[in-house]
Motif scaffolding. Structure first.
Motif, PDB file in Angstrom:
ATOM      1  N   LEU A 103      27.610  -7.902  42.796  1.00 36.33           N
ATOM      2  CA  LEU A 103      28.327  -9.164  42.970  1.00 36.33           C
ATOM      3  C   LEU A 103      27.628 -10.233  42.149  1.00 36.33           C
ATOM      4  O   LEU A 103      26.400 -10.264  42.076  1.00 36.33           O
ATOM      5  CB  LEU A 103      28.332  -9.554  44.452  1.00 36.33           C
ATOM      6  CG  LEU A 103      29.220  -8.686  45.328  1.00 36.33           C
ATOM      7  CD1 LEU A 103      28.906  -8.912  46.802  1.00 36.33           C
ATOM      8  CD2 LEU A 103      30.683  -8.992  45.063  1.00 36.33           C
ATOM      9  N   HIS A 104      28.426 -11.100  41.552  1.00 38.90           N
ATOM     10  CA  HIS A 104      27.822 -12.156  40.744  1.00 38.90           C
ATOM     11  C   HIS A 104      27.079 -13.118  41.660  1.00 38.90           C
ATOM     12  O   HIS A 104      27.660 -13.631  42.621  1.00 38.90           O
ATOM     13  CB  HIS A 104      28.911 -12.896  39.972  1.00 38.90           C
ATOM     14  CG  HIS A 104      28.353 -13.733  38.872  1.00 38.90           C
ATOM     15  ND1 HIS A 104      27.581 -14.836  39.116  1.00 38.90           N
ATOM     16  CD2 HIS A 104      28.421 -13.609  37.525  1.00 38.90           C
ATOM     17  CE1 HIS A 104      27.210 -15.374  37.967  1.00 38.90           C
ATOM     18  NE2 HIS A 104      27.713 -14.635  36.983  1.00 38.90           N
ATOM     19  N   PRO A 105      25.803 -13.364  41.379  1.00 46.30           N
ATOM     20  CA  PRO A 105      24.995 -14.144  42.325  1.00 46.30           C
ATOM     21  C   PRO A 105      25.434 -15.601  42.452  1.00 46.30           C
ATOM     22  O   PRO A 105      25.143 -16.235  43.456  1.00 46.30           O
ATOM     23  CB  PRO A 105      23.577 -14.058  41.743  1.00 46.30           C
ATOM     24  CG  PRO A 105      23.756 -13.683  40.317  1.00 46.30           C
ATOM     25  CD  PRO A 105      25.018 -12.872  40.246  1.00 46.30           C
ATOM     26  N   ALA A 106      26.126 -16.127  41.457  1.00 50.93           N
ATOM     27  CA  ALA A 106      26.385 -17.558  41.488  1.00 50.93           C
ATOM     28  C   ALA A 106      27.842 -17.902  41.799  1.00 50.93           C
ATOM     29  O   ALA A 106      28.182 -19.065  41.908  1.00 50.93           O
ATOM     30  CB  ALA A 106      25.976 -18.194  40.166  1.00 50.93           C
ATOM     31  N   LEU A 107      28.681 -16.893  41.916  1.00 53.68           N
ATOM     32  CA  LEU A 107      30.088 -17.191  42.202  1.00 53.68           C
ATOM     33  C   LEU A 107      30.381 -16.872  43.660  1.00 53.68           C
ATOM     34  O   LEU A 107      29.780 -15.989  44.253  1.00 53.68           O
ATOM     35  CB  LEU A 107      30.998 -16.352  41.305  1.00 53.68           C
ATOM     36  CG  LEU A 107      30.839 -16.595  39.798  1.00 53.68           C
ATOM     37  CD1 LEU A 107      31.704 -15.612  39.013  1.00 53.68           C
ATOM     38  CD2 LEU A 107      31.231 -18.017  39.456  1.00 53.68           C
ATOM     39  N   GLN A 112      35.345 -14.211  43.407  1.00 53.11           N
ATOM     40  CA  GLN A 112      35.168 -12.905  42.774  1.00 53.11           C
ATOM     41  C   GLN A 112      36.253 -11.920  43.187  1.00 53.11           C
ATOM     42  O   GLN A 112      36.672 -11.073  42.401  1.00 53.11           O
ATOM     43  CB  GLN A 112      33.787 -12.335  43.120  1.00 53.11           C
ATOM     44  CG  GLN A 112      32.669 -13.184  42.557  1.00 53.11           C
ATOM     45  CD  GLN A 112      31.321 -12.516  42.703  1.00 53.11           C
ATOM     46  OE1 GLN A 112      31.111 -11.404  42.252  1.00 53.11           O
ATOM     47  NE2 GLN A 112      30.387 -13.193  43.339  1.00 53.11           N
ATOM     48  N   THR A 149      28.289 -17.244  48.945  1.00 54.65           N
ATOM     49  CA  THR A 149      27.815 -16.534  47.764  1.00 54.65           C
ATOM     50  C   THR A 149      27.088 -15.281  48.251  1.00 54.65           C
ATOM     51  O   THR A 149      26.691 -15.208  49.416  1.00 54.65           O
ATOM     52  CB  THR A 149      26.846 -17.391  46.942  1.00 54.65           C
ATOM     53  OG1 THR A 149      25.723 -17.697  47.774  1.00 54.65           O
ATOM     54  CG2 THR A 149      27.498 -18.665  46.483  1.00 54.65           C
ATOM     55  N   GLU A 151      24.216 -14.261  48.044  1.00 52.73           N
ATOM     56  CA  GLU A 151      22.896 -14.473  48.637  1.00 52.73           C
ATOM     57  C   GLU A 151      22.994 -14.777  50.121  1.00 52.73           C
ATOM     58  O   GLU A 151      22.028 -14.613  50.854  1.00 52.73           O
ATOM     59  CB  GLU A 151      22.179 -15.636  47.946  1.00 52.73           C
ATOM     60  CG  GLU A 151      21.446 -15.205  46.706  1.00 52.73           C
ATOM     61  CD  GLU A 151      20.666 -16.347  46.076  1.00 52.73           C
ATOM     62  OE1 GLU A 151      20.547 -17.410  46.715  1.00 52.73           O
ATOM     63  OE2 GLU A 151      20.190 -16.160  44.953  1.00 52.73           O
TER      64      GLU A 151
ATOM     65  N   ARG C   4      13.684 -19.298  39.036  1.00 55.55           N
ATOM     66  CA  ARG C   4      14.611 -20.321  38.584  1.00 55.55           C
ATOM     67  C   ARG C   4      14.023 -21.674  38.943  1.00 55.55           C
ATOM     68  O   ARG C   4      14.024 -22.063  40.088  1.00 55.55           O
ATOM     69  CB  ARG C   4      15.969 -20.136  39.253  1.00 55.55           C
ATOM     70  CG  ARG C   4      16.747 -18.996  38.654  1.00 55.55           C
ATOM     71  CD  ARG C   4      18.192 -19.098  39.029  1.00 55.55           C
ATOM     72  NE  ARG C   4      18.390 -18.791  40.439  1.00 55.55           N
ATOM     73  CZ  ARG C   4      19.575 -18.678  40.984  1.00 55.55           C
ATOM     74  NH1 ARG C   4      20.645 -18.853  40.279  1.00 55.55           N
ATOM     75  NH2 ARG C   4      19.703 -18.394  42.255  1.00 55.55           N
ATOM     76  N   HIS C 226      26.044  -6.855  37.985  1.00 50.32           N
ATOM     77  CA  HIS C 226      27.311  -7.581  38.117  1.00 50.32           C
ATOM     78  C   HIS C 226      28.060  -7.662  36.785  1.00 50.32           C
ATOM     79  O   HIS C 226      29.268  -7.823  36.779  1.00 50.32           O
ATOM     80  CB  HIS C 226      27.098  -8.965  38.744  1.00 50.32           C
ATOM     81  CG  HIS C 226      26.293  -9.911  37.932  1.00 50.32           C
ATOM     82  ND1 HIS C 226      26.809 -10.606  36.887  1.00 50.32           N
ATOM     83  CD2 HIS C 226      24.998 -10.282  38.029  1.00 50.32           C
ATOM     84  CE1 HIS C 226      25.882 -11.377  36.366  1.00 50.32           C
ATOM     85  NE2 HIS C 226      24.756 -11.193  37.045  1.00 50.32           N
ATOM     86  N   LEU C 229      30.112  -4.541  36.767  1.00 51.45           N
ATOM     87  CA  LEU C 229      31.286  -4.650  37.636  1.00 51.45           C
ATOM     88  C   LEU C 229      32.358  -5.519  36.977  1.00 51.45           C
ATOM     89  O   LEU C 229      33.547  -5.203  37.062  1.00 51.45           O
ATOM     90  CB  LEU C 229      30.899  -5.229  38.998  1.00 51.45           C
ATOM     91  CG  LEU C 229      32.064  -5.270  39.987  1.00 51.45           C
ATOM     92  CD1 LEU C 229      32.553  -3.873  40.302  1.00 51.45           C
ATOM     93  CD2 LEU C 229      31.697  -5.989  41.262  1.00 51.45           C
ATOM     94  N   LYS C 233      36.102  -4.381  36.331  1.00 51.25           N
ATOM     95  CA  LYS C 233      37.259  -5.093  36.845  1.00 51.25           C
ATOM     96  C   LYS C 233      38.300  -5.321  35.767  1.00 51.25           C
ATOM     97  O   LYS C 233      39.335  -5.929  36.036  1.00 51.25           O
ATOM     98  CB  LYS C 233      36.826  -6.449  37.429  1.00 51.25           C
ATOM     99  CG  LYS C 233      36.257  -6.347  38.833  1.00 51.25           C
ATOM    100  CD  LYS C 233      35.429  -7.561  39.175  1.00 51.25           C
ATOM    101  CE  LYS C 233      36.229  -8.619  39.887  1.00 51.25           C
ATOM    102  NZ  LYS C 233      35.347  -9.730  40.335  1.00 51.25           N
ATOM    103  N   HIS C 244      31.061 -14.899  33.388  1.00 46.23           N
ATOM    104  CA  HIS C 244      30.102 -14.089  34.146  1.00 46.23           C
ATOM    105  C   HIS C 244      28.690 -14.174  33.589  1.00 46.23           C
ATOM    106  O   HIS C 244      27.750 -14.504  34.309  1.00 46.23           O
ATOM    107  CB  HIS C 244      30.593 -12.647  34.222  1.00 46.23           C
ATOM    108  CG  HIS C 244      31.712 -12.479  35.197  1.00 46.23           C
ATOM    109  ND1 HIS C 244      31.573 -11.794  36.371  1.00 46.23           N
ATOM    110  CD2 HIS C 244      32.971 -12.949  35.191  1.00 46.23           C
ATOM    111  CE1 HIS C 244      32.718 -11.836  37.045  1.00 46.23           C
ATOM    112  NE2 HIS C 244      33.591 -12.533  36.336  1.00 46.23           N
ATOM    113  N   ARG C 247      27.650 -18.031  33.387  1.00 46.78           N
ATOM    114  CA  ARG C 247      27.407 -18.687  34.659  1.00 46.78           C
ATOM    115  C   ARG C 247      25.996 -18.410  35.159  1.00 46.78           C
ATOM    116  O   ARG C 247      25.340 -19.282  35.715  1.00 46.78           O
ATOM    117  CB  ARG C 247      28.447 -18.202  35.657  1.00 46.78           C
ATOM    118  CG  ARG C 247      28.490 -18.955  36.928  1.00 46.78           C
ATOM    119  CD  ARG C 247      28.895 -20.398  36.672  1.00 46.78           C
ATOM    120  NE  ARG C 247      28.954 -21.130  37.935  1.00 46.78           N
ATOM    121  CZ  ARG C 247      27.900 -21.383  38.681  1.00 46.78           C
ATOM    122  NH1 ARG C 247      26.715 -21.009  38.245  1.00 46.78           N
ATOM    123  NH2 ARG C 247      28.008 -21.994  39.824  1.00 46.78           N
ATOM    124  N   PRO C 323      24.566 -22.451  43.256  1.00 49.59           N
ATOM    125  CA  PRO C 323      25.327 -22.059  44.446  1.00 49.59           C
ATOM    126  C   PRO C 323      24.569 -22.342  45.726  1.00 49.59           C
ATOM    127  O   PRO C 323      25.157 -22.650  46.746  1.00 49.59           O
ATOM    128  CB  PRO C 323      25.516 -20.558  44.249  1.00 49.59           C
ATOM    129  CG  PRO C 323      24.467 -20.147  43.280  1.00 49.59           C
ATOM    130  CD  PRO C 323      24.237 -21.336  42.404  1.00 49.59           C
TER     131      PRO C 323
END
Ligand SMILES: Nc1ncnc2c1ncn2[C@@H]1O[C@H](COP(=O)(O)OP(=O)(O)OP(=O)(O)O)[C@@H](O)[C@H]1O
Ligand code: SF4
Ligand SMILES: [Mg+2]
Lengths: 594, 296, 328
Positions: A103-107, A112, A149, A151, C4, C226, C229, C233, C244, C247, C323
């Motif tokens: 899974l994209h960590p930031a979306l 998604q 998200t 996380e 980060r 990801h 994936l 998709k 993707h 981001r 996020p």
């Protein structure tokens, strides 16, 4: 495999090679077929190429060479360009990846899941979002996850989100890579139920998993991969409950299932290095029944003897070979004195029994049921009145002279009472060496080495001082081990253990049972474990035979026996084995697994 | 820091490895060219950089390979003198930074504990000091001179070096062979000489190059802002003089007045950067599953 | 994802830097041996002040007759009310001078930061995606070299190329002097034409650093699960690249932008010097030439303040992008 409908997914000779160096053949000449509304399970060890297969199906292996036929609903996928693949991916062929880091960590989860709807179906944001919420509800995660998200989700929740994502476009085929890994029992049950529903709705599932119970409940067919190579393929019930390929058998024993009470066993050794090129059977080094033919070429997939061809096994020996095959054995004892015929007792009455390579069969029953007689018949310590015994395909009863002597060495009996089995006059070393002396194997020095080796194998000290001890100088546990060493020193293929742990204290019992299990993994012996104590038998036996008055009244795996004993005697034995509460708990667990 | 000294990373081994990298070879070549200019210039040229020797804006000729500026000074002589200034500042400030930062970082990493904590606090504070303003103000108040500029640059840039050296020292200290040699009774001096310094050589060399290039950059920058050593020559100053000469671009003089120092600064800084990249083992981002050409 | 660093760190750092600068500006003249204002009396120093009224103002600004803590309190209090001192050379309040020059610098810095961020974002992704190919290598070598050379050198080269050899753009200044523009639009076009070269220089300079970082981040992201994936998709290439992969790299990029703001301010000073652009750089340059300390100090303080403010903006943007902070 279903013949009713044309396969939606059709693989032939699929081969995936990572360029290396050294080049790794992760998937090797694979033939599989999957029909709509069916579920094909793929089982294999770590590194056996399951994920590579999943990636190859979606054209996600630009770094590897993919060869062979790959058809989706009759259309070849092999030559597709990027645009072609984009039309196939997700809309027709979706993936639930193994890694929850997918899974994209930031979306947000919602974005998604909605993404394929927006990209492939051109839905507006609101509509896509509503469908995503519905998909999340379906997998039991709830629409609240929409705004989160990855996380903020647990590993299990992420898996559910990935599942929702795969189902959102209602694809023809869903490839699931370990979809139940890391899920608690409740979520797992929910996921399996959901998968059952979508399969019923006509979606084809390719279920890659270690989870045997999930496969039992869901899969129509099962394919077993070993090092990228198909070891066995066929209807799920047959492959899982009666595995024929030695690797499948080992895997089934190594994987914990909810119904299991038996101790787990591994497979000896490790698979060859990924880059290694193997001439013959890839399982060769770990196989306990390998013969010269296994080295020559890769065994082709064939139906085992006497089967209809729905199941195919790749093994030069046609699958696991029966070590022992007894048919219609009967033995009656009549009192010697008085010659009165009416006192005749049928100790064993028309008993047939098969024990395969590496298998342990438990023989239980009340006192006087004929267990020990049967045990002695199996190794021809008692001559039967009727019936036949085949040991490794040779007729034990018909053998004479040197043949018989050689055959007898392949089957050994371990007695209940080690005091009786071992002569008090002989030292440990002499007792263990005796069978070798009798058989005239090797030079005296080789025999001594063999003795030292087998003593170590049964975890006894191999010091000269110990080897010089006599029977009365040993503890019960040590004595039984000496007896075991003596039985094993000729490298038998069948070991009949008659109440062999009965006289030991519980701690020694546990240790000896563990030892027997390890020896079985290493040597691939067939074992018949005779005991009146069901608890002991359930620990070691793959299959349990219940004997009453010389007849077999029930035959089942330990799990089946615990879950639903068929014969009243079995129920009685279970109750006698104690721990009724614990057993009840295990039983309800086993039920849930069905 | 991706420089990963191997056990055999004695300085000579390091230099050989450096020469093996094409990037570093180009860098060293550029540095060599600037050094030649600095060394040979005064021998080959007839005039000093400040002498008024020609007509204003005289074009290049036999005696004046790069012509003259608006007041008739020999621009080739200025270029050579500027090279000397740049290299001097590079060496002085580089050495000063490495000496200061290396010693402090080594001490912090070696002693650990309070020494380390205290030093690192100072480092954190020093990193906050605004560099260009400090240099400009110091230059403005104190009257700039090349050694003063070099000293100020060292004072401003040592913390970065100290950080790197401390981290490297700490990781070396815990490595097996260093611990082992302490274990068989080797003294601190032995361990430093035998184990630490050889392995730190590459790190220090990289720090030297980095500090040198920042020193060159700042010296030329200060001179460009008019804060250079008024008695010396500097590329930055030549550049500033040219830019400030109104009407420069209405004459062809920019070609021999403006362009040479521009190219010289670029050559020296690119040379230093490439040498630094070579010292750090080349940028080698971990390649992953994804390969080039994987997707069109 | 690896470490980060939050952009908040760079905002905090620039705040500390501002504080350090205040202390520095206060302490430096007072720490020097002798009377720091001695030069003002020395007729040979070039900054001698003969006008007694001006002299009063300068001395009041330094307030040397009071004890140090009071001097400092008075100094900081003055700063807080916008009193940056009195220019010696121009005999005018520093704040007024700054107000006249600052907008031009902002016009240069702001767009340069935005453009370089956008360009690095896009180019970094494309280079990482095609890494090892010719385009990537050219960009890598070119921008590494570009990063090595100072802004004023790059400015000079661009000036020679586009104003001298190929005279399509003005050589310097912010507006054509004495020009009468027929319309506001023409005046705007004139300002734009003068902005092109300085802006291009600063943008290129900033892009060199940001690009290298972005490329590095994206290369690391490409192997992530990801990304696989996203491909599975069936998402189109551009979406995978810019939504993707991009981001994931956005937050590290913004962090780096935060750390670049100070360099952008410094770069602007040098670029303005080359193009005679009437911003803070030109002000500084004149102040240096005239040894006009109050202007020098005031200009630096204001620039540090600008850096702090831009950093806070970047921090806000990063918060919006992150996020974790969005959810809470
Ligand atoms: N990119 C790659 N390059 C080279 N070899 C690879 C690559 N990916 C996988 N392999 C090798 O291919 C073989 C199969 O790997 P794969 O990931 O398909 O196994 P798996 O059955 O999914 O295992 P697990 O159950 O652990 O997920 C392994 O030997 C692995 O080392
Ligand atoms: S018996 Fe031979 S062919 Fe069959 S699995 Fe064992 S080694 Fe392979
Ligand atoms: Mg896998």
């Amino acid at each position: 495999m279903s013949l009713a409908s044309a396969p939606v997914l059709d693989l032939a000779g699929l081969t995936v090679t990572y360029p290396g160096p050294p080049p790794v053949r992760a998937v090797d000449d694979l033939d599989l077929r999957l029909a709509p509304g069916r579920c094909l399970g793929v089982l294999g060890e770590s590194g056996s190429g399951k994920t590579s297969l999943a990636k190859a199906l979606l054209g996600l292996l630009p770094e590897a060479r993919v060869e062979g036929r790959l058809r989706l609903a009759g259309r070849d996928l092999a030559g597709l360009d990027e645009a072609g693949w984009q039309a196939v991916r997700w809309r027709r062929l979706a993936l639930v990846p193994q890694s929850t880091a997918s899974l994209h960590p930031a979306l947000s989860i919602g974005a998604q899941i909605a993404e394929p709807l927006r990209v492939h179906e051109g839905l507006a944001r609101g509509e896509a979002s509503a469908r995503a919420a519905a998909a999340l509800e379906d997998v039991g995660l709830g629409a609240a996850a929409l705004e989160r998200t990855p996380e903020e989700l647990s590993g299990g929740q992420r898996r559910l989100a990935l599942l929702a994502m795969a189902l959102v476009l209602d694809p023809e085929v869903v490839v699931l890579d370990e979809p139940t890994a890391g899920l608690d029992l409740l979520s797992r049950a929910r996921v399996l139920a959901l998968l059952g529903r979508i399969r019923a709705a006509g979606t084809a599932l390719l279920l890659i998993t270690h989870d045997l119970d999930a496969l039992r409940g869901l899969a129509d067919d099962v394919a077993v991969l070993y090092r990228g190579w198909l070891a066995e393929r066929g209807p799920a019930a047959r492959v899982l409950d009666d595995p024929r390929a030695p690797f499948t058998w080992g895997l089934a024993n190594a994987v914990p299932t909810l119904g299991d009470v038996k101790d787990l066993r591994g497979i000896r050794g490790a698979p060859p290095e990924p880059g290694e090129v193997v001439q013959g059977c890839p399982f060769l080094e770990r196989c306990t029944q390998a013969v010269a033919a296994c080295e020559q070429r890769r065994p082709p997939l064939v139906a085992p003897e006497g089967e209809d061809g729905a199941r195919l096994v790749a093994c030069a020996r046609g699958g696991r070979v029966p070590v022992l095959r007894a048919r219609g054995l009967a033995k009656a004892y009549r009192p010697r004195r008085g010659g009165r015929r009416r006192g005749e007792v049928a100790a064993v009455d028309d008993v047939s029994l098969e024990v395969g390579e590496g298998e342990a069969v438990g023989l239980v029953g009340p006192t006087g049921a004929g267990k020990s007689t049967l045990g002695q018949l199996l190794v021809r310590l008692v001559e039967p009145d009727a019936g036949s015994v085949e040991l490794e395909g040779r007729d034990l009863l018909a053998a004479r002279g040197a043949d018989l002597a050689a055959l007898r060495r392949r089957a050994q009996l371990l007695f209940q009472d080690p005091y009786e089995a071992l002569s008090p006059r002989l030292s440990v070393a002499e007792a263990v060496r005796e069978p070798l002396d009798v058989a005239g194997v090797g030079t005296p020095a080789e025999r001594d080495a063999e003795v030292a080796g087998v003593l170590a194998e049964v975890r006894l000290p191999s010091s000269p001082a110990f080897a010089e001890r006599r029977a009365h100088e040993l503890s019960g546990g040590q004595l039984q081990r000496v007896a075991l060493a003596r039985a094993l020193v000729l490298r038998p293929k069948l070991l009949v253990a008659d109440e062999s742990v009965a006289m030991l204290d519980p701690s020694e019992q546990t240790k000896l049972l563990a030892l027997l299990r390890d020896l079985q993994v290493e040597r691939g012996m067939a074992m018949v474990v005779v005991s009146h104590d069901l608890a002991v038998v359930l620990r070691v036996a793959d299959r349990v035979v219940v004997l009453d008055e010389g007849r077999i009244v029930e035959e089942a795996t330990g799990a089946e026996l615990l879950a639903a004993p068929q014969h009243p005697l079995t129920a009685e034995l279970l109750a006698a084995a104690g721990r009724p509460g614990a057993l009840l708990g295990e039983r309800s667990l086993a039920r849930q697994a069905r | 820091m991706s420089a990963h000294p191997t056990d055999a990373a004695a300085p000579e081994g390091g230099l050989r490895a450096l020469w093996a990298s094409p990037t570093a070879r180009v860098g060293l070549g550029l540095l060599g060219a600037v050094a030649l200019l600095a060394l040979l210039g005064p021998l080959l040229l007839a005039h000093g950089p400040r002498e008024l020797v020609a007509a204003p804006l005289a074009p290049p000729s036999a005696g004046l390979p790069l012509g003259a500026n608006a007041v008739g000074q020999d621009l080739a002589a200025q270029l050579a003198a500027g090279a000397r200034t740049s290299l001097a500042v590079a060496l002085l400030a580089g050495a000063g930074t490495v000496a200061l930062g290396g010693t402090i970082g080594l001490a912090a990493g070696w002693f650990g504990g309070t020494v380390e904590a205290a030093t690192m606090r100072v480092v954190d504070l020093a990193l906050v000091v605004p560099r260009l303003p400090l240099l400009v103000l110091v230059g403005a108040y104190l009257g700039p001179s090349t050694p003063l500029i070099a000293a100020t640059i060292s004072l401003v840039f040592w913390p970065g070096t100290a950080r790197i050296v401390r981290a490297q020292t700490r990781s070396l200290r815990t490595r097996a062979h260093v611990r082992a040699s302490r274990g068989f009774g080797a003294g601190a001096r032995h361990v430093m000489r035998r184990h630490l310094l050889p392995e730190l050589a590459l790190v220090l060399a990289a720090a030297l190059v980095a500090a040198a290039s920042r020193a060159v950059l700042l010296e030329a920058g200060l001179a460009f802002l008019g804060l250079g050593d008024p008695t010396g020559a500097s590329w930055g100053r030549t550049l500033r003089d040219a830019i400030e000469f109104s009407g420069l671009f209405y004459t062809p003089a920019w070609q021999w007045w403006l362009l040479p120092p521009t190219l010289a600064i670029s050559a020296l800084l690119i040379g230093l950067t490439l040498t630094g990249v070579g010292l750090e083992g080349g940028s080698n981002p971990r390649t992953s599953r994804h390969r080039p050409g994987a997707t069109p | 994802m690896a470490e980060r660093r939050r952009p908040a760190v760079s905002a905090a750092l620039s705040g500390l830097t501002l504080a350090a600068l205040v202390v520095l500006v206060f302490a430096l003249p007072r720490a020097l041996p002798g009377d720091p204002l001695a030069a003002l009396d020395d007729p040979t120093s070039g900054v001698a002040i003969t006008d007694p009224e001006l002299r009063e103002r300068v001395l009041a600004h330094y307030g040397l007759d009071q004890p140090l803590p009071e001097q400092f309190a008075g100094y900081v209090g003055g700063l807080a009310t916008g009193d940056l001192g009195w220019s010696i050379a121009r005999n005018a309040p520093v704040s007024g001078l700054v107000a006249a020059h600052l907008p031009w610098t902002l016009l240069l810095m702001g767009p340069a930061l935005l453009l370089s961020t956008a360009a690095s974002y896009v180019l970094g992704i494309l280079a990482a995606w095609h890494r090892g190919r010719t385009g990537d290598r050219v960009a890598l070598v070119g921008l590494t070299a570009l990063r090595a050379i100072p802004e004023y050198v790059l400015a000079t080269l661009l000036l020679i190329a586009f104003a001298v050899l190929l005279p399509v753009l003005p050589v310097g200044g912010a507006r054509t002097p004495f020009a009468e523009h027929g319309s506001g639009l023409a005046a705007l076009a004139d300002v734009g034409a003068h902005l092109v070269l300085p802006l291009a220089t600063l943008t290129l300079s900033l892009t060199a650093t940001l690009f290298l970082l972005q490329r590095h981040t994206v290369v690391a992201v490409l192997g992530a699960d990801h990304m696989l994936l996203a491909e599975a998709k069936g998402l189109p290439l551009r979406r995978r690249q810019f939504v993707h992969a991009g981001r994931s790299a956005l937050l590290p990029l913004l962090t780096a932008v935060g750390l670049q703001v100070a360099f952008a301010a410094q770069g602007a000073v040098f670029v303005e010097a080359v193009f005679a652009y009437p911003g803070m750089g030109s002000l500084l340059l004149e102040a240096v030439a005239a040894r006009d300390y109050p202007v020098l100090e005031g200009a630096f303080l204001v620039l540090a303040l600008v850096v702090l403010a831009v950093n806070l903006l970047v921090d806000l943007a990063a918060r919006w992008v992150d996020p974790r902070s969005a959810a809470s």
